[in-house]
Design an enzyme around this catalytic site. Sequence first.
Site: not given
Ligand code: DOR
Ligand code: ZN
Length: 352
Positions: A18, A20, A104, A141, A179, A252
């Site tokens: 996971h 970003h 997702k 999520h 998460h 995450d």
């Molecule tokens: O804290 C988070 N940030 N939770 C998420 O589900 C998305 C993520 C983000 O993309 O910044």
């Molecule tokens: Zn995330």
Amino acid sequence: MSAAVPASLTIRRPDDWHVHFRDGAMLAAVLPHTAAQFARALVMPNLVPPVTDVSAARAYRERILAARPEGSDFKPLMTCYLTDTTRPDEIEAGFAEQVWLGAKLYPAGATTNAHHGVTDIAALAPVLERMERIGMALSIHGEATDPATDIFDRESIFMEETLLPLLKRHQGLKVVLEHITTAETLDIVRAHGPRVAGTITPHHLTINRTSIFQGGLRPHLYCLPVAKRERHRLALRKAATSGETCFFLGTDTAPHRRGDKEAACGCAGLFVGPTALQTYVQVFEEEGALHHFEGFASLNGPNFHGIPVNAGTIELLRRPGRMPAAVAVEDTEVVVYRGGEDLPWSIGRVAA
Ligand code: DOR
Ligand code: ZN
């Protein structure tokens, strides 16, 4: 705590299930930190606009590959962002062409860039039936989205009201609860294995909800789902280090520019990429469970998704290392979770 702590630990190269990465300058700044630790990562599709079709996912994968440091063999595993208008044929095409590994599900409005998410999950049935048939995993999520719902209850309400009925409607669908933050969600995963699995972040193993308010408001510890009570953190540590194959690593890591975190309405997300493995392995040491670390980090995820485990190894050294406090992005920076600290473990040799 285990009496004899080894000087080093060598495991199969791990994967991060996971991440970003964002895009553009942010992608270029953060990707090397994940690529230094993980052979592969499951890449979240919540860009602006989101990655909702095969061609967008292919193009994003190319941008990620181009952002890798010289000589890196890091491999991104892509996901498709589900919306109310996702077509089953598109889902199957991307999976058959190996453009994406999973899809997702963001309930609409649940978190950052989730406003294009799904408003009526029951109406997603044709897409989920197709995924079930082709063996493609759904990453969720899991938070209720009614703004009136208490933020600390959003995960448990989603599980009771939305997830359990979904699992009943789609009995063969592979689902990853991402998460996880509560003891009750861990038990739901256990009760529905092996087709249901859960990922656990480094931060939910190391902070609780009080940490966010320790001595003042700490925006860099705010993420979604928000950290819960201490009893939940302890349950997460027990689950991650237990050797149960239904739990695996997913950081995450969610970078935001400093100014977007330190704001009147700050963004959710912790940038944990640079300190992820060091934090996880420390937790496993503290729990006396280093012998279970390889399963959590490197074996359970690929086995669940049905892909081979990595061939190479990574060495973790029980030797203090100073973490960078922040990573520069354009004219600002992203604050690193546990950045600036001396952590007891550091990253050693990676062998492809
Ligand atoms: O804290 C988070 N940030 N939770 C998420 O589900 C998305 C993520 C983000 O993309 O910044
Ligand atoms: Zn995330």
